[in-house]
Design a protein around this motif. Structure first.
Motif: not given
Length: 458
Positions: A231-243
């Motif tokens: 669940g949290t991994a998809w949040v990160i992937i969806d906002n990958y530009q912000a990593i």
């Protein structure tokens, strides 16, 4: 009054307690030549690696009796007590108050904490005792009492009292409050109904005995933890530009004040250190000695072997689980929204990328993590009351474990976390003193395992 107490503990966690924790952790890190880093292969081989059928440990032959737990059951029970409010709501709350820099100081605490927890667990197994009921009892109060001179005995009593208060504060207040909050936030269920569920089902599981508790945590924890990771991994992937920016902010604001952004009011360097250190130790328990009370029940041949499981737990909790939460919160930018608090920040991030049905499933999964955290902490509670009051009173006082959840589910979140910070502070000091005074005992156990196992393994 509340603001004054907050300021005092912000200072303690941002200075004296942080120095004390990192100082002792660094001492053992240097003595073992950074074993938690350069010895990761050995740690894996003699802990998780044994689950594949390799390097099977000799045991005490008591697991079948239900009076002790297998190492993996101990680890699962401990992780059940660690994963939960700290790794989810605690991390989000730390960032919301201390800014992105708080995550950096959580990393520091975790790195030295792997060794600190290794010491705690090793000493807990070495100095454990067997109660009249045939079960093992151990932890800081026992290695203080049996490992140090009699003049240090009052320190054991102080620790046992502080442990009892912490477990009630953490498991019965923080975990249950967070569970009620997330279920109410998602489903609108009355918080009092959640409290009654926790008490009823919790009692059924806990009083099946150590074996039942260990098996429940072992089978329940992996699937629900995996669901949270996804669940949290998809949040990160969806906002990958912000990593990349999230990484940059974590490092930069660890050493510089964070400015106000959106609903975030800004933070100082001391706030970043304070929240990172206090939430870091709250999640992985390294330096508190609390999870060592659970490890003392392990059916294991060498104390140091069980100690390595302690390092595994810190790595899994702080370097993996906490980072899933931290990057989901940072990349989604939900931590700057003043409308959300604690675990609500995490679920706001999840709701932004997942459909309601999935969010509902994740809510159930996180609620189960929090519930197993409540269950897994019972061993710490019964160990403290057994030390303070003995076997006979334990049978009566243990029932008090089921009263606080009814009160906790309706308490204010800032008050809940302040209670936790205070309780943790009182635990750290006597435990860290004991670890340093018993440093030779730990080194002796390390050398014994090294000589008899590591050096003889091809």
């Amino acid at each position: 009054m509340l603001n004054t107490i907050l300021a005092v503990f912000e200072f303690l966690w941002g200075g004296p307690l942080f120095i004390l924790l990192t100082g002792v952790g660094l001492y053992f890190t240097i003595r073992l030549r950074f074993f938690q880093i350069f010895g990761l292969g050995k740690i894996y081989r003699y802990t998780i690696g044994t689950l594949a059928g390799k390097n099977k440990q000799e045991t005490l032959g008591e697991a079948a009796s239900g009076k002790s737990l297998k190492s993996i059951e101990v680890a699962a029970t401990v992780l059940s007590g660690s994963l939960g409010a700290g790794t989810i709501a605690g991390v989000a709350a730390a960032i919301a108050v201390g800014g992105p820099g708080a995550v950096f100081w959580m990393w520091i605490i975790a790195t030295v904490g792997m060794l600190t927890k290794m010491v705690e667990v090793t000493l807990a197994v070495r100095y454990r005792v067997k109660g009249e009921n045939g079960e093992y009892y151990g932890g800081p109060m026992h290695y203080i009492k049996h490992g140090l001179a009699r003049k240090w005995a009052p320190l054991a009593g102080i620790y046992a009292t502080a442990l009892m208060i912490l477990v009630v504060t953490d498991a019965c207040f923080v975990q249950t409050n967070t569970m009620a909050a997330v279920i109410h936030y998602t489903f609108g269920m009355p918080t009092i109904a959640v409290g009654l569920f926790i008490i009823a089902i919790g009692a059924l599981v806990i009083f099946k005995g150590l074996a039942g508790l260990g098996k429940f945590c072992t089978y329940a924890l992996p699937p629900i933890t995996l669901a949270y990771f996804i669940g949290t991994a998809w949040v990160i992937i969806d906002n990958y530009q912000a990593i990349p920016q999230a990484f940059a902010d974590i490092v930069h604001y660890a050493f510089a004040p964070a400015p106000a952004v959106g609903g975030f009011i800004g933070s100082s360097i001391m706030q970043a250190i304070s929240k990172g250190a206090s939430r870091g130790i709250f999640t992985n328990e390294a330096g508190m000695g609390t999870s060592a009370t659970v490890h003392a029940t392990a059916n294991v041949d060498y104390p140091f072997r069980q100690g390595m499981w302690g390092a595994v737990e810190v790595f899994f909790v702080s370097m993996i689980t906490c980072n899933f939460t931290a990057f989901a919160v940072l990349t989604s930018d939900m931590w700057t929204n003043a409308d959300y608090q604690g675990i609500q920040i995490v679920f706001a991030a999840l709701a932004a990328v997942w459909p309601p049905f999935i969010v509902h499933l994740l809510t159930i999964g996180v609620a189960l993590i929090l519930f197993t955290s409540y269950l897994g902490s019972f061993i710490k509670y019964r160990t403290s009351i057994n030390y303070l009051f003995g076997d006979n009173w334990e049978r009566i006082i243990k029932w008090l474990y089921f009263i606080p959840p009814i009160i906790a589910v309706n308490m204010e979140i800032p008050v809940i976390w302040l209670m936790a910070d205070i309780a943790v502070g009182f635990l750290v000091i006597p435990n860290i003193i004991a670890l340093f005074l018993l440093r030779k005992d730990f080194i002796q156990e390390y050398q014994r395992f090294k000589t008899n196992v590591i050096d003889k393994t091809p």
